[in-house]
Design a protein around this motif. Sequence first.
Motif, PDB file in Angstrom:
ATOM      1  N   SER A 127     -10.499  19.766  25.567  1.00 47.87           N
ATOM      2  CA  SER A 127     -11.521  20.802  24.891  1.00 47.87           C
ATOM      3  C   SER A 127     -11.530  22.098  25.798  1.00 47.87           C
ATOM      4  O   SER A 127     -11.914  23.078  25.336  1.00 47.87           O
ATOM      5  CB  SER A 127     -12.772  20.159  25.148  1.00 47.87           C
ATOM      6  N   PHE A 136     -12.814  20.332  20.362  1.00 42.15           N
ATOM      7  CA  PHE A 136     -12.864  18.879  20.734  1.00 42.15           C
ATOM      8  C   PHE A 136     -13.995  18.791  21.834  1.00 42.15           C
ATOM      9  O   PHE A 136     -14.039  17.549  22.435  1.00 42.15           O
ATOM     10  CB  PHE A 136     -11.661  18.395  21.008  1.00 42.15           C
ATOM     11  N   LYS A 175     -13.531  14.012  14.758  1.00 45.81           N
ATOM     12  CA  LYS A 175     -12.607  14.854  14.602  1.00 45.81           C
ATOM     13  C   LYS A 175     -11.696  14.377  13.752  1.00 45.81           C
ATOM     14  O   LYS A 175     -11.129  13.220  13.511  1.00 45.81           O
ATOM     15  CB  LYS A 175     -12.197  15.354  15.886  1.00 45.81           C
ATOM     16  N   ASP A 176     -10.599  15.192  13.228  1.00 44.96           N
ATOM     17  CA  ASP A 176      -9.621  15.140  12.521  1.00 44.96           C
ATOM     18  C   ASP A 176      -8.390  14.510  13.549  1.00 44.96           C
ATOM     19  O   ASP A 176      -7.883  15.439  14.582  1.00 44.96           O
ATOM     20  CB  ASP A 176      -8.916  15.935  11.650  1.00 44.96           C
TER      21      ASP A 176
END
Length: 427
Positions: free
Chosen positions: A188, A194, A200-201
Amino acid sequence: MLDRLPGNPHDLSALATTIKMVSSCFNSLWCAPLAPVGFCHTGDKVFAWRRKGKVILNRRGKGSALQAAKPMRRPGARNHIGVSRFPNPVQNCYINSCLQSLLTLEDFVTDIRRQEHVWSAIPEATLMKYSTPQTQGQRIVKYAKVFDNTSSPLPPPTRSFMDIAASHFSKDYFHKISLLVAFKRAVSTWNPLFGDHCQKDAHEFLISVLAQMRSLVPRLQERAAAMGGAYVCPVESHLVFRMRNTRTCKSCGAGSAVEEQFTNLSLDLLPGSGVAQMLEDYQAGSDLEYRCSCGTNTSRRCSSFVSLPRVLVLHLKRFSFAQYLELKKVHDPVALPGELVVPSSQGLGGFRLVSIISHMGTTAISGHYVCDGVDPGLGQVDPTDCWLTYNDAMVTKRSGATLCRDRQTTAYILFYQRRVRGRNTSN
Protein backbone atom coordinates in the motif's frame (compact mmCIF):
# COMPACT_ATOMS: atom_id res chain seq x y z
CA MET A 1 -11.99 -17.31 8.77
CA LEU A 2 -14.76 -14.88 8.09
CA ASP A 3 -14.11 -12.05 5.65
CA ARG A 4 -16.21 -9.54 7.54
CA LEU A 5 -16.08 -8.69 11.22
CA PRO A 6 -19.30 -8.14 13.22
CA GLY A 7 -20.28 -4.51 13.35
CA ASN A 8 -18.11 -1.85 11.77
CA PRO A 9 -15.08 -3.51 10.08
CA HIS A 10 -13.07 -0.30 10.49
CA ASP A 11 -13.52 -0.13 14.26
CA LEU A 12 -10.86 -2.55 15.46
CA SER A 13 -10.14 -1.28 18.96
CA ALA A 14 -12.32 -3.98 20.52
CA LEU A 15 -10.48 -6.60 18.49
CA ALA A 16 -7.11 -5.35 19.70
CA THR A 17 -8.29 -5.33 23.32
CA THR A 18 -9.56 -8.89 23.02
CA ILE A 19 -6.29 -10.09 21.54
CA LYS A 20 -4.36 -8.57 24.43
CA MET A 21 -6.65 -10.33 26.92
CA VAL A 22 -6.26 -13.62 25.05
CA SER A 23 -2.47 -13.37 25.24
CA SER A 24 -2.70 -12.46 28.93
CA CYS A 25 -4.95 -15.47 29.56
CA PHE A 26 -2.45 -17.69 27.75
CA ASN A 27 0.40 -16.46 29.92
CA SER A 28 -1.56 -17.13 33.11
CA LEU A 29 -2.80 -20.60 32.13
CA TRP A 30 0.38 -22.09 30.72
CA CYS A 31 4.02 -21.66 31.61
CA ALA A 32 5.19 -23.51 28.50
CA PRO A 33 5.81 -21.62 25.22
CA LEU A 34 2.56 -20.81 23.48
CA ALA A 35 1.60 -22.20 20.08
CA PRO A 36 -1.72 -20.68 18.98
CA VAL A 37 -2.88 -22.12 15.68
CA GLY A 38 -6.21 -20.38 15.04
CA PHE A 39 -8.12 -17.15 15.53
CA CYS A 40 -11.58 -16.14 14.33
CA HIS A 41 -14.70 -14.11 15.02
CA THR A 42 -18.06 -15.88 15.14
CA GLY A 43 -20.95 -13.89 16.58
CA ASP A 44 -19.84 -12.38 19.87
CA LYS A 45 -17.14 -15.00 20.56
CA VAL A 46 -13.40 -14.88 19.98
CA PHE A 47 -11.61 -18.21 19.79
CA ALA A 48 -7.90 -18.80 20.31
CA TRP A 49 -6.43 -22.28 20.10
CA ARG A 50 -3.19 -23.77 21.42
CA ARG A 51 -1.73 -27.28 21.63
CA LYS A 52 -3.95 -28.94 24.23
CA GLY A 53 -6.74 -26.55 25.01
CA LYS A 54 -9.10 -23.89 23.76
CA VAL A 55 -9.77 -20.59 25.47
CA ILE A 56 -13.08 -18.85 24.75
CA LEU A 57 -13.58 -15.18 25.59
CA ASN A 58 -16.49 -12.99 24.69
CA ARG A 59 -15.81 -9.66 22.97
CA ARG A 60 -15.80 -7.75 26.29
CA GLY A 61 -13.36 -10.22 27.81
CA LYS A 62 -15.79 -11.37 30.51
CA GLY A 63 -15.57 -14.99 31.48
CA SER A 64 -13.49 -17.80 30.06
CA ALA A 65 -13.81 -21.53 29.68
CA LEU A 66 -11.24 -24.19 28.97
CA GLN A 67 -12.23 -27.10 26.77
CA ALA A 68 -10.30 -30.13 25.60
CA ALA A 69 -8.97 -30.11 22.05
CA LYS A 70 -6.91 -32.47 19.96
CA PRO A 71 -3.15 -31.92 20.22
CA MET A 72 -1.45 -30.52 17.12
CA ARG A 73 1.25 -32.61 15.47
CA ARG A 74 4.56 -31.11 14.44
CA PRO A 75 4.72 -30.39 10.67
CA GLY A 76 6.78 -32.94 8.79
CA ALA A 77 7.40 -34.03 5.26
CA ARG A 78 3.89 -35.49 5.03
CA ASN A 79 2.16 -33.14 7.45
CA HIS A 80 2.47 -29.78 5.73
CA ILE A 81 -1.15 -29.44 4.61
CA GLY A 82 -2.69 -28.28 7.88
CA VAL A 83 -0.04 -25.64 8.56
CA SER A 84 0.26 -24.06 5.08
CA ARG A 85 -2.78 -21.89 5.76
CA PHE A 86 -3.03 -18.11 6.09
CA PRO A 87 -5.38 -16.33 8.53
CA ASN A 88 -7.96 -13.82 7.35
CA PRO A 89 -8.72 -11.36 10.16
CA VAL A 90 -9.97 -8.44 8.03
CA GLN A 91 -11.09 -9.18 4.46
CA ASN A 92 -7.67 -10.12 3.09
CA CYS A 93 -8.65 -13.28 1.20
CA TYR A 94 -7.49 -11.58 -2.02
CA ILE A 95 -4.00 -11.26 -0.48
CA ASN A 96 -3.98 -14.85 0.78
CA SER A 97 -5.01 -16.31 -2.58
CA CYS A 98 -2.36 -14.33 -4.49
CA LEU A 99 0.36 -15.31 -2.03
CA GLN A 100 -0.57 -18.99 -2.13
CA SER A 101 -0.42 -18.98 -5.93
CA LEU A 102 2.97 -17.24 -5.98
CA LEU A 103 4.32 -19.65 -3.36
CA THR A 104 3.23 -22.54 -5.61
CA LEU A 105 5.84 -21.27 -8.11
CA GLU A 106 8.83 -22.83 -6.36
CA ASP A 107 11.44 -21.76 -8.93
CA PHE A 108 10.20 -18.16 -8.72
CA VAL A 109 10.59 -18.14 -4.93
CA THR A 110 14.02 -19.82 -5.19
CA ASP A 111 15.26 -17.13 -7.59
CA ILE A 112 14.29 -14.42 -5.10
CA ARG A 113 15.97 -16.31 -2.25
CA ARG A 114 19.28 -16.91 -4.05
CA GLN A 115 19.69 -13.15 -4.68
CA GLU A 116 19.18 -12.23 -1.05
CA HIS A 117 22.68 -10.72 -0.84
CA VAL A 118 21.55 -8.06 -3.34
CA TRP A 119 18.04 -7.06 -2.26
CA SER A 120 18.85 -7.29 1.44
CA ALA A 121 21.42 -4.54 0.96
CA ILE A 122 18.96 -1.79 0.01
CA PRO A 123 16.16 -0.45 2.24
CA GLU A 124 13.78 0.02 -0.71
CA ALA A 125 13.34 -3.77 -1.13
CA THR A 126 11.10 -4.06 1.91
CA LEU A 127 8.58 -6.08 -0.09
CA MET A 128 11.03 -8.99 -0.31
CA LYS A 129 13.08 -8.80 2.89
CA TYR A 130 13.33 -11.26 5.76
CA SER A 131 12.28 -10.03 9.18
CA THR A 132 14.19 -10.37 12.42
CA PRO A 133 13.10 -13.19 14.79
CA GLN A 134 10.72 -12.24 17.59
CA THR A 135 9.33 -13.96 20.64
CA GLN A 136 5.75 -15.18 20.80
CA GLY A 137 4.76 -12.39 23.16
CA GLN A 138 6.29 -9.72 20.94
CA ARG A 139 4.36 -11.04 17.94
CA ILE A 140 1.02 -11.05 19.78
CA VAL A 141 1.55 -7.53 21.15
CA LYS A 142 2.61 -6.27 17.72
CA TYR A 143 -0.50 -7.83 16.16
CA ALA A 144 -2.70 -6.06 18.71
CA LYS A 145 -0.93 -2.74 18.11
CA VAL A 146 -1.24 -3.05 14.34
CA PHE A 147 -5.02 -3.38 14.50
CA ASP A 148 -5.31 -0.86 17.31
CA ASN A 149 -3.66 1.82 15.19
CA THR A 150 -3.40 1.03 11.49
CA SER A 151 -1.54 4.29 10.84
CA SER A 152 1.42 3.35 13.06
CA PRO A 153 4.60 2.62 11.09
CA LEU A 154 6.10 -0.86 11.04
CA PRO A 155 9.84 -1.54 10.96
CA PRO A 156 10.87 -2.03 7.31
CA PRO A 157 12.41 -5.54 7.86
CA THR A 158 8.97 -6.96 8.68
CA ARG A 159 7.53 -6.08 5.25
CA SER A 160 8.60 -9.17 3.39
CA PHE A 161 7.40 -11.61 0.83
CA MET A 162 10.29 -13.92 1.63
CA ASP A 163 9.48 -13.94 5.33
CA ILE A 164 5.97 -15.12 4.46
CA ALA A 165 7.54 -17.82 2.28
CA ALA A 166 9.80 -18.88 5.15
CA SER A 167 6.79 -19.05 7.51
CA HIS A 168 4.48 -20.80 5.05
CA PHE A 169 4.49 -24.05 7.02
CA SER A 170 4.68 -22.44 10.45
CA LYS A 171 2.06 -23.11 13.14
CA ASP A 172 2.59 -19.64 14.60
CA TYR A 173 -0.76 -18.12 13.69
CA PHE A 174 -0.20 -14.69 15.24
CA HIS A 175 3.16 -14.36 13.51
CA LYS A 176 1.53 -15.06 10.15
CA ILE A 177 -1.08 -12.37 10.82
CA SER A 178 1.61 -9.79 11.61
CA LEU A 179 3.50 -10.75 8.44
CA LEU A 180 0.39 -10.45 6.27
CA VAL A 181 -0.42 -7.04 7.72
CA ALA A 182 3.16 -5.89 7.17
CA PHE A 183 3.15 -7.20 3.59
CA LYS A 184 -0.09 -5.35 2.88
CA ARG A 185 1.43 -2.17 4.30
CA ALA A 186 4.47 -2.57 2.05
CA VAL A 187 2.24 -2.91 -1.02
CA SER A 188 0.00 0.00 0.00
CA THR A 189 2.95 2.38 0.36
CA TRP A 190 3.51 1.89 -3.36
CA ASN A 191 -0.18 1.63 -4.26
CA PRO A 192 -2.48 3.39 -1.72
CA LEU A 193 -5.52 1.58 -3.18
CA PHE A 194 -4.74 -1.35 -0.85
CA GLY A 195 -4.33 0.70 2.31
CA ASP A 196 -7.81 0.16 3.81
CA HIS A 197 -9.65 -2.89 5.16
CA CYS A 198 -12.09 -3.25 2.25
CA GLN A 199 -12.20 -6.20 -0.10
CA LYS A 200 -10.11 -5.69 -3.25
CA ASP A 201 -9.71 -7.30 -6.64
CA ALA A 202 -7.19 -10.15 -6.57
CA HIS A 203 -5.98 -9.49 -10.11
CA GLU A 204 -5.30 -5.82 -9.39
CA PHE A 205 -3.41 -6.78 -6.24
CA LEU A 206 -1.33 -9.41 -8.05
CA ILE A 207 -0.21 -7.11 -10.87
CA SER A 208 0.53 -4.38 -8.33
CA VAL A 209 2.86 -6.71 -6.39
CA LEU A 210 4.63 -7.81 -9.58
CA ALA A 211 4.96 -4.21 -10.79
CA GLN A 212 6.42 -3.16 -7.45
CA MET A 213 9.03 -5.93 -7.64
CA ARG A 214 9.95 -4.86 -11.18
CA SER A 215 10.23 -1.21 -10.15
CA LEU A 216 13.20 -2.16 -7.96
CA VAL A 217 15.23 -3.55 -10.88
CA PRO A 218 17.36 -0.45 -11.71
CA ARG A 219 18.32 0.06 -8.07
CA LEU A 220 19.07 -3.64 -7.53
CA GLN A 221 21.12 -3.92 -10.72
CA GLU A 222 23.14 -0.90 -9.66
CA ARG A 223 23.77 -2.44 -6.25
CA ALA A 224 24.69 -5.83 -7.74
CA ALA A 225 27.19 -4.17 -10.12
CA ALA A 226 28.81 -2.39 -7.18
CA MET A 227 29.18 -5.80 -5.51
CA GLY A 228 30.80 -7.25 -8.62
CA GLY A 229 27.81 -9.31 -9.70
CA ALA A 230 24.52 -9.09 -11.57
CA TYR A 231 20.86 -9.06 -10.59
CA VAL A 232 18.16 -10.82 -12.59
CA CYS A 233 14.59 -9.83 -11.73
CA PRO A 234 12.58 -12.99 -10.88
CA VAL A 235 9.42 -11.42 -12.28
CA GLU A 236 11.09 -10.73 -15.61
CA SER A 237 12.80 -14.11 -15.84
CA HIS A 238 9.69 -16.13 -14.91
CA LEU A 239 6.54 -14.16 -15.76
CA VAL A 240 7.39 -11.57 -18.41
CA PHE A 241 6.86 -12.35 -22.09
CA ARG A 242 6.79 -10.34 -25.31
CA MET A 243 3.95 -10.04 -27.80
CA ARG A 244 3.85 -8.45 -31.24
CA ASN A 245 0.76 -6.36 -31.98
CA THR A 246 0.16 -5.90 -35.69
CA ARG A 247 -2.22 -3.41 -37.30
CA THR A 248 -3.19 -4.01 -40.95
CA CYS A 249 -5.37 -1.84 -43.19
CA LYS A 250 -8.31 -3.86 -44.52
CA SER A 251 -8.16 -2.04 -47.86
CA CYS A 252 -4.54 -1.63 -48.97
CA GLY A 253 -2.83 -4.07 -46.59
CA ALA A 254 -0.42 -1.50 -45.18
CA GLY A 255 0.34 -1.91 -41.53
CA SER A 256 2.71 -1.56 -38.63
CA ALA A 257 3.90 -3.73 -35.76
CA VAL A 258 5.04 -3.03 -32.21
CA GLU A 259 6.32 -5.34 -29.48
CA GLU A 260 5.18 -5.06 -25.86
CA GLN A 261 6.01 -6.79 -22.60
CA PHE A 262 3.35 -8.43 -20.43
CA THR A 263 3.20 -10.25 -17.10
CA ASN A 264 -0.32 -11.57 -17.79
CA LEU A 265 -3.07 -11.61 -20.41
CA SER A 266 -6.69 -10.66 -19.81
CA LEU A 267 -9.03 -12.87 -21.84
CA ASP A 268 -12.67 -12.18 -22.76
CA LEU A 269 -15.04 -14.98 -21.79
CA LEU A 270 -16.50 -16.90 -24.71
CA PRO A 271 -19.65 -18.85 -23.77
CA GLY A 272 -19.24 -22.57 -24.31
CA SER A 273 -15.50 -22.38 -25.00
CA GLY A 274 -12.31 -23.10 -23.12
CA VAL A 275 -9.07 -21.37 -22.26
CA ALA A 276 -7.35 -22.52 -25.45
CA GLN A 277 -10.11 -21.06 -27.64
CA MET A 278 -10.12 -17.80 -25.66
CA LEU A 279 -6.37 -17.48 -26.12
CA GLU A 280 -6.73 -18.05 -29.86
CA ASP A 281 -9.48 -15.44 -30.00
CA TYR A 282 -7.22 -12.95 -28.21
CA GLN A 283 -4.49 -13.44 -30.81
CA ALA A 284 -6.94 -13.34 -33.73
CA GLY A 285 -7.67 -9.76 -32.78
CA SER A 286 -10.49 -7.45 -33.78
CA ASP A 287 -11.39 -4.57 -36.08
CA LEU A 288 -10.59 -1.04 -35.01
CA GLU A 289 -11.11 2.42 -36.37
CA TYR A 290 -7.89 3.78 -37.85
CA ARG A 291 -7.59 6.12 -40.83
CA CYS A 292 -5.02 4.77 -43.26
CA SER A 293 -3.20 6.91 -45.85
CA CYS A 294 -5.32 5.20 -48.51
CA GLY A 295 -8.44 6.78 -47.00
CA THR A 296 -9.89 3.63 -45.35
CA ASN A 297 -11.04 3.98 -41.74
CA THR A 298 -11.00 0.31 -40.72
CA SER A 299 -7.99 -1.81 -39.83
CA ARG A 300 -7.43 -5.22 -38.33
CA ARG A 301 -5.39 -5.69 -35.16
CA CYS A 302 -3.94 -9.06 -34.14
CA SER A 303 -1.37 -10.30 -31.64
CA SER A 304 1.19 -13.10 -31.50
CA PHE A 305 3.69 -14.38 -28.96
CA VAL A 306 7.30 -13.43 -29.62
CA SER A 307 8.57 -15.18 -26.50
CA LEU A 308 7.01 -17.46 -23.90
CA PRO A 309 7.35 -17.13 -20.12
CA ARG A 310 8.18 -19.82 -17.62
CA VAL A 311 4.82 -19.12 -16.01
CA LEU A 312 1.90 -17.90 -18.11
CA VAL A 313 -0.68 -15.98 -16.06
CA LEU A 314 -4.13 -15.72 -17.63
CA HIS A 315 -6.80 -13.40 -16.23
CA LEU A 316 -10.39 -14.32 -17.13
CA LYS A 317 -12.64 -11.27 -17.37
CA ARG A 318 -15.38 -12.33 -14.97
CA PHE A 319 -16.44 -8.75 -14.26
CA SER A 320 -17.90 -6.39 -16.84
CA PHE A 321 -19.91 -3.18 -16.92
CA ALA A 322 -23.60 -3.44 -17.72
CA GLN A 323 -26.11 -0.67 -18.38
CA TYR A 324 -25.56 2.53 -16.37
CA LEU A 325 -21.94 1.41 -15.67
CA GLU A 326 -23.11 -1.19 -13.17
CA LEU A 327 -20.42 -3.79 -12.51
CA LYS A 328 -21.69 -7.35 -12.89
CA LYS A 329 -20.16 -10.80 -12.60
CA VAL A 330 -20.13 -13.18 -15.57
CA HIS A 331 -20.84 -16.79 -14.59
CA ASP A 332 -20.25 -18.40 -18.01
CA PRO A 333 -18.46 -21.76 -17.62
CA VAL A 334 -14.97 -22.05 -19.09
CA ALA A 335 -13.24 -25.36 -19.80
CA LEU A 336 -9.97 -25.43 -17.86
CA PRO A 337 -7.43 -27.72 -19.55
CA GLY A 338 -4.72 -29.21 -17.41
CA GLU A 339 -2.35 -28.95 -20.37
CA LEU A 340 -2.00 -26.00 -22.75
CA VAL A 341 0.05 -25.63 -25.96
CA VAL A 342 0.93 -22.07 -27.00
CA PRO A 343 2.57 -21.13 -30.33
CA SER A 344 5.21 -18.41 -30.57
CA SER A 345 7.99 -17.14 -32.81
CA GLN A 346 10.32 -19.48 -30.91
CA GLY A 347 8.11 -22.53 -31.50
CA LEU A 348 5.47 -24.36 -29.51
CA GLY A 349 5.47 -24.26 -25.73
CA GLY A 350 3.75 -26.78 -23.49
CA PHE A 351 2.26 -25.61 -20.20
CA ARG A 352 0.74 -27.35 -17.19
CA LEU A 353 -1.88 -25.77 -14.94
CA VAL A 354 -0.42 -25.40 -11.42
CA SER A 355 -2.70 -22.88 -9.66
CA ILE A 356 -6.17 -21.30 -9.85
CA ILE A 357 -7.53 -18.23 -8.06
CA SER A 358 -11.33 -18.34 -7.96
CA HIS A 359 -13.91 -15.75 -7.01
CA MET A 360 -16.75 -17.36 -5.06
CA GLY A 361 -19.92 -15.28 -5.04
CA THR A 362 -22.90 -14.25 -7.12
CA THR A 363 -22.18 -10.52 -7.52
CA ALA A 364 -19.21 -8.34 -8.42
CA ILE A 365 -19.37 -6.29 -5.20
CA SER A 366 -19.20 -9.19 -2.75
CA GLY A 367 -17.65 -12.62 -2.58
CA HIS A 368 -14.62 -14.56 -1.45
CA TYR A 369 -11.32 -15.57 -3.06
CA VAL A 370 -9.82 -19.04 -2.74
CA CYS A 371 -6.68 -20.53 -4.25
CA ASP A 372 -6.08 -24.02 -5.60
CA GLY A 373 -2.53 -25.18 -6.24
CA VAL A 374 -0.43 -28.26 -6.81
CA ASP A 375 0.76 -29.85 -3.58
CA PRO A 376 4.22 -28.34 -2.85
CA GLY A 377 5.22 -31.41 -0.84
CA LEU A 378 5.16 -33.73 -3.86
CA GLY A 379 7.81 -32.10 -6.01
CA GLN A 380 7.69 -30.78 -9.56
CA VAL A 381 6.29 -33.95 -11.14
CA ASP A 382 3.22 -35.39 -9.42
CA PRO A 383 1.68 -38.52 -10.99
CA THR A 384 -1.03 -38.54 -8.26
CA ASP A 385 -2.56 -35.22 -9.43
CA CYS A 386 -2.77 -34.04 -5.80
CA TRP A 387 -3.79 -30.41 -5.30
CA LEU A 388 -4.55 -28.29 -2.25
CA THR A 389 -7.41 -25.83 -1.83
CA TYR A 390 -6.37 -22.83 0.28
CA ASN A 391 -9.48 -21.24 1.75
CA ASP A 392 -7.69 -18.87 4.12
CA ALA A 393 -7.14 -20.86 7.34
CA MET A 394 -8.71 -24.03 5.92
CA VAL A 395 -6.62 -26.25 3.62
CA THR A 396 -8.04 -29.38 2.02
CA LYS A 397 -6.80 -32.03 -0.41
CA ARG A 398 -8.31 -32.19 -3.89
CA SER A 399 -7.42 -33.63 -7.26
CA GLY A 400 -6.50 -31.43 -10.19
CA ALA A 401 -9.07 -33.07 -12.47
CA THR A 402 -11.86 -32.43 -9.96
CA LEU A 403 -10.87 -28.79 -9.51
CA CYS A 404 -10.72 -28.16 -13.28
CA ARG A 405 -14.32 -29.34 -13.42
CA ASP A 406 -15.58 -27.57 -10.29
CA ARG A 407 -13.94 -24.17 -11.02
CA GLN A 408 -15.36 -23.68 -14.51
CA THR A 409 -17.77 -20.93 -13.40
CA THR A 410 -15.55 -19.33 -10.74
CA ALA A 411 -11.96 -19.44 -12.10
CA TYR A 412 -10.54 -15.93 -12.24
CA ILE A 413 -6.73 -16.18 -12.56
CA LEU A 414 -4.87 -19.18 -13.98
CA PHE A 415 -1.17 -20.01 -13.57
CA TYR A 416 0.31 -22.27 -16.26
CA GLN A 417 3.89 -23.44 -15.75
CA ARG A 418 5.97 -24.27 -18.79
CA ARG A 419 7.12 -27.84 -19.40
CA VAL A 420 10.69 -28.29 -20.58
CA ARG A 421 12.31 -31.72 -20.95
CA GLY A 422 9.95 -33.48 -18.60
CA ARG A 423 9.85 -30.71 -15.98
CA ASN A 424 7.33 -27.95 -15.32
CA THR A 425 9.76 -25.07 -15.55
CA SER A 426 12.12 -23.66 -18.13
CA ASN A 427 15.78 -23.37 -17.31
